[in-house]
Scaffold this active site. Sequence first.
Site, mmCIF file in Angstrom:
data_model
loop_
_atom_site.group_PDB
_atom_site.id
_atom_site.type_symbol
_atom_site.label_atom_id
_atom_site.label_comp_id
_atom_site.label_asym_id
_atom_site.label_seq_id
_atom_site.Cartn_x
_atom_site.Cartn_y
_atom_site.Cartn_z
ATOM 1 N N ASP A 21 0.801 -1.294 -0.264
ATOM 2 C CA ASP A 21 -0.076 0.066 0.035
ATOM 3 C C ASP A 21 0.770 1.204 0.002
ATOM 4 O OD1 ASP A 21 -2.144 1.732 0.055
ATOM 5 O OD2 ASP A 21 -2.696 1.246 2.077
ATOM 6 N N ASP A 115 -3.405 2.565 -5.886
ATOM 7 C CA ASP A 115 -2.141 2.519 -5.073
ATOM 8 C C ASP A 115 -1.973 1.391 -4.274
ATOM 9 O OD1 ASP A 115 -4.349 3.064 -3.438
ATOM 10 O OD2 ASP A 115 -3.375 4.722 -2.200
ATOM 11 N N GLU A 116 -2.672 0.317 -4.276
ATOM 12 C CA GLU A 116 -2.563 -1.066 -3.239
ATOM 13 C C GLU A 116 -3.009 -2.242 -4.144
ATOM 14 O OE1 GLU A 116 -5.250 -1.663 -0.122
ATOM 15 O OE2 GLU A 116 -6.424 0.048 -1.095
#
Length: 406
Positions: A21, A115-116
């Site tokens: 993350d 983003d993860e």
Amino acid sequence: MPRPGSDLGADDTGCTILHVDMDAFYASVELRERPELKGMPVVIGAPGARGVVLSATYEARRFGVHSAMPMTRARRLCPQAVIIPPSRGKYAEVSRGVMEIFHTFTPEVEPIASDEAFLDVGGARKRLGPPAAIAAMIREQVVSEHGITCSVGVANSKFVAKLASQHCKPDGLLVVPADRVVDFLHPLPVGALWGVGERTEQSLVRLGIRTVGDLAGVPVATLQRQLGQAAGAHLAALAWGRDERPVTPNAPDKSIGAEETFVTDVADPVKIRRELLRLSERVAARLREGGHVGRTVSVKLRRADFSTISRSRTLREPTDVAQTLYTTACDLYAAAGLDRDRLRLVGVRVENLSPAGEATRQLGLGERETGWREAEQAMDRAARRFGRDVVLPASLVRPPFDGMAP
């Protein structure tokens, strides 16, 4: 050398699931170009009265600022924060680069946001080493290539790996050994469990259940009576760290949508229909880009008082044509009876997706092809070459300001 925050000493045997993350993703991307702001409270979001926080540095979060918060509240909580308007193209570019890094370590990558992602590195151990070492290499490469940091949880399940990454933020690495999962979970607040929202947590607290350990001590039948059969069984399993879901690469999209919050509340049906057209164009372009068609079209209509109405319709055949989505969205808007209501937000979404290559189009007797799909495909080609706003429907070419969001 391992990065600061690395947990390389714990036993990672059997812990092949990583949750990676990015830390304050949008803010971190912006700070690469504005290093003088590092260490200061920075908020990413549209600065207008209707804007919401997209990301905030950890310095801003200490004042209570968080994602999805109205910008007006964020300013009250942290008046000294530096506000930076979002640059979405920039974030998408970095996101693609980060996902490419993940795929150099393993093909088993399941993105869950820009983003993860979850990674299963079980097949990479002979080539690259134990999971914790792989996690450390990923962190190092993300910093080296993109100048941002990430936090990584390493565990034997997706649920525990995600909790671990949250636990070690920012810029950390945490391994939860397989034989220590219960020790890790049980002191956590019950709200840490997937599926426990604010209302469910309040219900559990009223029953005296405040921690995951408290929940683990409650009989499954009791939880099912209080929360329902499925939810009770789900939370009982999570409380003991049981999560059998595998990492699923390229998980198919369940729906594709877009929505827009107006700068000021809008009551004019002409302007609302024009926004529905713009959203239909965006959704259809994303459908075609992903190779999808969909059968169910829905609209979201949020009044000025924040009450929200949703309406949906299932089409006879799946589509990726904006004109079809727009016509259906307008029909749903009309059927909602809100033509005199002031609206704060509108949205268009398509569900029941299937691969475009498997869809067939049957014409009725005497029916002609409309040509809309071919025209929109030509617009896609122009957009890829010259930019998305070069070719637009005539009704979307409008004066610089007419009360709509830019």
